[in-house]
Structure formats: structure tokens, C-alpha cells
Design a protein around this motif. Sequence first.
Motif, PDB file in Angstrom:
ATOM      1  N   MET A  77     -10.418  -8.281   8.824  1.00 13.48           N
ATOM      2  CA  MET A  77      -9.790  -7.003   9.184  1.00 13.48           C
ATOM      3  C   MET A  77      -9.912  -6.008   8.038  1.00 13.48           C
ATOM      4  SD  MET A  77      -8.414  -7.044  12.267  1.00 13.48           S
ATOM      5  CE  MET A  77      -7.032  -5.898  12.270  1.00 13.48           C
ATOM      6  N   PRO A  78      -9.939  -4.708   8.359  1.00 10.69           N
ATOM      7  CA  PRO A  78      -9.942  -3.706   7.291  1.00 10.69           C
ATOM      8  C   PRO A  78      -8.675  -3.804   6.449  1.00 10.69           C
ATOM      9  CG  PRO A  78     -10.472  -2.713   9.418  1.00 10.69           C
ATOM     10  CD  PRO A  78      -9.998  -4.096   9.703  1.00 10.69           C
ATOM     11  N   ALA A  79      -8.747  -3.347   5.220  1.00  9.58           N
ATOM     12  CA  ALA A  79      -7.580  -3.306   4.350  1.00  9.58           C
ATOM     13  C   ALA A  79      -6.526  -2.371   4.929  1.00  9.58           C
ATOM     14  CB  ALA A  79      -7.994  -2.848   2.956  1.00  9.58           C
ATOM     15  N   ARG A  80      -5.263  -2.625   4.603  1.00  5.61           N
ATOM     16  CA  ARG A  80      -4.203  -1.677   4.962  1.00  5.61           C
ATOM     17  C   ARG A  80      -4.317  -0.462   4.052  1.00  5.61           C
ATOM     18  NH1 ARG A  80       0.155  -3.037   7.711  1.00  5.61           N
ATOM     19  NH2 ARG A  80       0.038  -0.797   8.186  1.00  5.61           N
ATOM     20  N   SER A 113      -5.383   1.086  -0.986  1.00  6.45           N
ATOM     21  CA  SER A 113      -5.804   0.054  -0.034  1.00  6.45           C
ATOM     22  C   SER A 113      -5.369  -1.322  -0.520  1.00  6.45           C
ATOM     23  CB  SER A 113      -7.327   0.071   0.136  1.00  6.45           C
ATOM     24  OG  SER A 113      -7.793   1.353   0.510  1.00  6.45           O
ATOM     25  N   VAL A 114      -4.956  -2.167   0.414  1.00  8.52           N
ATOM     26  CA  VAL A 114      -4.561  -3.545   0.092  1.00  8.52           C
ATOM     27  C   VAL A 114      -5.235  -4.477   1.089  1.00  8.52           C
ATOM     28  CG1 VAL A 114      -2.655  -5.187  -0.075  1.00  8.52           C
ATOM     29  CG2 VAL A 114      -2.347  -2.843  -0.890  1.00  8.52           C
ATOM     30  N   SER A 115      -6.066  -5.370   0.591  1.00  2.49           N
ATOM     31  CA  SER A 115      -6.761  -6.337   1.448  1.00  2.49           C
ATOM     32  C   SER A 115      -5.803  -7.454   1.845  1.00  2.49           C
ATOM     33  CB  SER A 115      -7.963  -6.926   0.704  1.00  2.49           C
ATOM     34  OG  SER A 115      -8.898  -5.905   0.391  1.00  2.49           O
ATOM     35  N   TRP A 116      -5.929  -7.890   3.091  1.00  2.00           N
ATOM     36  CA  TRP A 116      -5.009  -8.918   3.568  1.00  2.00           C
ATOM     37  C   TRP A 116      -5.664  -9.933   4.493  1.00  2.00           C
ATOM     38  CZ3 TRP A 116      -3.703  -9.330   8.866  1.00  2.00           C
ATOM     39  CH2 TRP A 116      -4.218  -8.316   9.670  1.00  2.00           C
ATOM     40  N   ASP A 117      -6.864  -9.655   5.016  1.00  3.04           N
ATOM     41  CA  ASP A 117      -7.522 -10.562   5.954  1.00  3.04           C
ATOM     42  C   ASP A 117      -9.028 -10.313   5.872  1.00  3.04           C
ATOM     43  OD1 ASP A 117      -6.831 -12.305   8.667  1.00  3.04           O
ATOM     44  OD2 ASP A 117      -8.683 -11.128   8.855  1.00  3.04           O
ATOM     45  N   ALA A 118      -9.781 -11.393   5.783  1.00  3.80           N
ATOM     46  CA  ALA A 118     -11.231 -11.259   5.612  1.00  3.80           C
ATOM     47  C   ALA A 118     -11.894 -10.584   6.806  1.00  3.80           C
ATOM     48  CB  ALA A 118     -11.849 -12.634   5.367  1.00  3.80           C
ATOM     49  N   VAL A 161      -4.697  -4.766  -4.866  1.00  3.01           N
ATOM     50  CA  VAL A 161      -4.504  -3.371  -4.503  1.00  3.01           C
ATOM     51  C   VAL A 161      -5.597  -2.532  -5.144  1.00  3.01           C
ATOM     52  CG1 VAL A 161      -2.904  -2.990  -6.431  1.00  3.01           C
ATOM     53  CG2 VAL A 161      -2.865  -1.441  -4.471  1.00  3.01           C
ATOM     54  N   GLU A 162      -6.092  -1.568  -4.397  1.00  2.00           N
ATOM     55  CA  GLU A 162      -7.126  -0.667  -4.897  1.00  2.00           C
ATOM     56  C   GLU A 162      -6.614   0.768  -4.784  1.00  2.00           C
ATOM     57  OE1 GLU A 162     -11.708   0.777  -3.868  1.00  2.00           O
ATOM     58  OE2 GLU A 162     -10.890  -1.045  -2.943  1.00  2.00           O
ATOM     59  N   ALA A 209       0.823  -1.203   0.000  1.00  2.00           N
ATOM     60  CA  ALA A 209       0.000   0.000   0.000  1.00  2.00           C
ATOM     61  C   ALA A 209       0.859   1.256   0.000  1.00  2.00           C
ATOM     62  CB  ALA A 209      -0.940  -0.005   1.201  1.00  2.00           C
ATOM     63  N   LEU A 210       1.869   1.297   0.880  1.00  2.00           N
ATOM     64  CA  LEU A 210       2.701   2.492   0.981  1.00  2.00           C
ATOM     65  C   LEU A 210       3.554   2.683  -0.267  1.00  2.00           C
ATOM     66  CD1 LEU A 210       3.635   4.895   2.659  1.00  2.00           C
ATOM     67  CD2 LEU A 210       5.361   3.413   3.703  1.00  2.00           C
ATOM     68  N   THR A 211       4.131   1.606  -0.780  1.00  2.00           N
ATOM     69  CA  THR A 211       4.985   1.722  -1.959  1.00  2.00           C
ATOM     70  C   THR A 211       4.197   2.207  -3.165  1.00  2.00           C
ATOM     71  OG1 THR A 211       6.434  -0.045  -1.153  1.00  2.00           O
ATOM     72  CG2 THR A 211       6.536   0.460  -3.495  1.00  2.00           C
ATOM     73  N   VAL A 212       3.027   1.629  -3.391  1.00  2.00           N
ATOM     74  CA  VAL A 212       2.218   2.032  -4.537  1.00  2.00           C
ATOM     75  C   VAL A 212       1.765   3.482  -4.379  1.00  2.00           C
ATOM     76  CG1 VAL A 212       0.033   1.634  -5.754  1.00  2.00           C
ATOM     77  CG2 VAL A 212       1.485  -0.305  -5.110  1.00  2.00           C
ATOM     78  N   CYS A 213       1.306   3.843  -3.192  1.00  2.00           N
ATOM     79  CA  CYS A 213       0.848   5.214  -2.952  1.00  2.00           C
ATOM     80  C   CYS A 213       1.973   6.213  -3.184  1.00  2.00           C
ATOM     81  CB  CYS A 213       0.300   5.333  -1.532  1.00  2.00           C
ATOM     82  SG  CYS A 213      -0.328   6.988  -1.104  1.00  2.00           S
ATOM     83  N   SER A 214       3.129   5.979  -2.581  1.00  2.00           N
ATOM     84  CA  SER A 214       4.230   6.929  -2.695  1.00  2.00           C
ATOM     85  C   SER A 214       4.723   7.046  -4.131  1.00  2.00           C
ATOM     86  CB  SER A 214       5.380   6.508  -1.778  1.00  2.00           C
ATOM     87  OG  SER A 214       4.991   6.523  -0.419  1.00  2.00           O
ATOM     88  N   ALA A 215       4.861   5.924  -4.812  1.00  2.00           N
ATOM     89  CA  ALA A 215       5.365   5.956  -6.182  1.00  2.00           C
ATOM     90  C   ALA A 215       4.403   6.692  -7.110  1.00  2.00           C
ATOM     91  CB  ALA A 215       5.617   4.537  -6.684  1.00  2.00           C
ATOM     92  N   LEU A 216       3.115   6.394  -6.984  1.00  2.00           N
ATOM     93  CA  LEU A 216       2.124   7.034  -7.853  1.00  2.00           C
ATOM     94  C   LEU A 216       1.998   8.523  -7.574  1.00  2.00           C
ATOM     95  CD1 LEU A 216      -0.815   4.441  -7.891  1.00  2.00           C
ATOM     96  CD2 LEU A 216       0.800   4.897  -9.743  1.00  2.00           C
ATOM     97  N   LYS A 217       1.857   8.886  -6.306  1.00  2.00           N
ATOM     98  CA  LYS A 217       1.511  10.265  -5.978  1.00  2.00           C
ATOM     99  C   LYS A 217       2.710  11.214  -6.068  1.00  2.00           C
ATOM    100  CE  LYS A 217      -2.077  11.021  -5.475  1.00  2.00           C
ATOM    101  NZ  LYS A 217      -3.174  11.130  -6.475  1.00  2.00           N
TER     102      LYS A 217
END
Length: 457
Positions: free
Chosen positions: A108-111, A101-106, A93-94, A50-58
Motif C-alpha cells: 500500500m502507499p505510505a500514509r 509520509s509514513v510507510s506501513w504496508d509493502a 517517517v519521511e 504522519a499527521l503529528t509530525v507534519c503539524s508539529a513541524l509546519k
Amino acid sequence: MTVGQGRATVPAMRFLILAASAAFALPAIAQTLPPPPSEAHRAMAAGYKALTVCSALKTAEAAGGERTLASIEANELVGIYPELDALVREMPVEVNWNRVSVSWDAAMPARVAQYTGNGCVIMPVGWDAPTVGLPTPAAPANRDDLQAGAPSGDAVALNAVVEGALRGRYGDGSNTTAVVILQNDRLVAERYAPGFGVDTPQRTWSVGKSIAGTLIGAAVLRGEVDVNAPAAISDWSRPGDPRAGITLDQLMRMASGLTSDTAGNRTDALYFGGVGIDEQATTWPLITQPGTRFRYANNDTLLAVLAIAPGLERHPPAELFRSLGMSDTWAETDWRGNYMLSSQVWTTARDLARFGRLYAHDGVVNGERILPEGWREYVSTPSGPQPDGPQGYGATFWLMNRSEGVPADTISANGNRGQYVIIVPSRNIVIVRRGEDPTGKRFDPVAFTRDVLAALD
């Protein structure tokens, strides 16, 4: 089984023997299978993505460039920590307006990683709140201060060295994404891999430590801190706390005497788990006398930055970046607002060349002194315990004082996955190499530097 004279037929008997053998083998097979990934590993993997995709894109958008999810998955998200690598690849990844957001557990909320205008922030595990009032990236600033020039020496040879870096000559399996070389403040070489360019920020990883040391130097010039005084960590202020005497200098030299999260240099809970620096980094106990052992650790730099936090509120990293012309650089924070300057800086190759130029001129840019006189000598002077290996260590900078064919005054800011800012003050040369080297595939910065310098002779 069939009945015939009181015994099983031969085919049936063979089946029973095989079945019995398999049954007895099941426990042994089960013991050899790797355990399923833990909740902690899955949560960290989701935070990493989540952090890598967000930082790279933005940050690319803010720099006036563009990254695609496919490019990020093929570069930043390949060959990462082995326990997270496969998980990161398979997690969905969304990408929304200002959050990833990245889902990881049914259950728990996504990261979630959020864009803040100052890069992105990874939120704590379990965080589930709406995005409100977040800024859009600012318009790109003027970046025309790096003027191209002809290299002294052999331009053909220099081009061959740079192309060799992009083709893996300096490390089998390495992935060079950018090379920028300054000689006498002129841009004499610049190359990018497909999908990368002048407006493509990448994560600095531990080059951020040298940026942290530069912010400390600026604070020293302003008279706000003394590197030889105990670091101002409020959690250590109780009477009798043995950590109270650890100096800022010892933190900058990786000689605090503190233990750290792992035997290596991993701080996953801080980087990807959403734990605050002031919650965890201050909690580690002493393991040896301060100033007596070199132990490379993210925590030492995180603590050094935390110690100058009041000054950073008045003079944030963005102020330093503006003074250096680093218009495409973002120093990210944890979700509690603490700067993650041991790693979490996103910047372009050209901006790192501008950073190196500051040290090539001993802390002066455009006639303005940014760092105390002699600060370069301070950060490049080994003091106390030293690491094993080909490079020494000063104060937040590595030293190439043991490398044949490289001037002894050469210093470098090094980061994971092949980030290097190599500064040769005696020749006014700055060499920047950016990479996304997979785990175990190392780029050789000493050989590359030696070849660049030979071509520029």
C-alpha cells in the motif's frame, strides 16, 4: 536415538521427552502470544505519526519557531494509545517540502499528511498523488499584546508552583511543556520545558471543543444560529428521522443521545484514518432520548461544528483567531474541508492565554464584543445530565464548581495529554498548562489551580 538392547539411550530419551513436551506446549504458547497488529491498526498508527509530525513541524515553522523530529518523537509520539504506541515508534517517517509520509504496508502507499497553510491534513488510506501548489508558512505576525507584570501575592511561591508543575509535582510521570499565567491581563508567569517556547504550537486535543463552542457563540452574535433550535444536519432531514430534533445545545452539552465510535471518546478513523466528518459522524444512531444522558463524545462537537459550516465558510476560525490576537493558531480540517474542531487545533500557550482572556472579560476584547453578552454564563451553567467525577460540564466547557479551594465560577477547557485553559473570572486569572502526558500519567489541574490561586492571594 542409538540402538542398544532394543531401547534408546538415556540422553536420547531425554531429548525425545523434551521435544514431545515442547510440541504439546506449542498450541498453548501460541494462544498466549498477542496477535500481530491488524492492517487497520498499522494504517492508523502511520496516519497518527504522519499527521503529528507534519503539524508539529509546519506550525512551528509558521510561528517562527522550530521543532525537530527528535523532539516530536520524545514528546508527542511517546505514551500514546497502547495499540498504536509500539507501531508508531518503529515506523519510518519521511519529511519532504510540504508533506510527511509514513510507510506501513509493502503493498500500500505510505500514509501522507499535507501542509495546507492551515495546518496539516491527513489523506485517506491508499491516497497516492503528487503534492502541487501548496503554500509555504506565512511570516510570523506581531505578538506583543501580552505585557509582563508583577503578580499580586507571593511571587516566590508562584514560581515554586510553576517549577513544581515542570518537575512532575502534580502528576507522577506527567510531562509539562508550558505554563502561562495571566493576572489582570498581565503575564505574571511563563515557563517552558526544553525544546518548547513562545513560538511552539502544540495540539489542543479537546481544548478544541471549547474553541468550537466559541465559534458557535460568535455565530449566535451574528444572528446565524439558535442554540435551542435543531442542529442543521442535512443527513437527518428525511421525514421521520428521530435525530432531526437534536438541538445544537444538546450537542454542545454532550447530551445528544447518540451512540459513538467506541465506549470512550475515540474517533481514529476521522482523526488519523482520512475519513471525512460528513461521511461518518452523521451516521450514528440514537441510543437514548436526547437531553437525558451525558456521554462525552467527539462526535457531538464534530456535529455541532458541521451544523454551522455555512457560517464558517464566510467567517472561518482564522477570523476569530485574528480578532483575539491568536496569531499562532491553526484549525485543521479533514481532507474534504470539514473543520476538525473537536481536537485538531494547533496553538501556542500564549495564544491559549489570549483565548482564556476572552472569557475572563465575558466575550469582549479591546472593547469589541466577540461573543453575545452572557455567553460565559451560558457555557458555564450546567443544564441537564452531568458527568461523574470532580468536574461538572456546561456547554463545551468543564466546570470547577465542585473543587475545594477554587472559586465556583472557575471554568476550564480540557484536552488529552494534559491541555488545560483554566479561567477564574471573579479574579481575572487565566492559567494555561500544556503537556504531553503519556497514557495513564495524569496531571492534576485542580491541585495546580488551587496552588496557583493561593500564591496569587
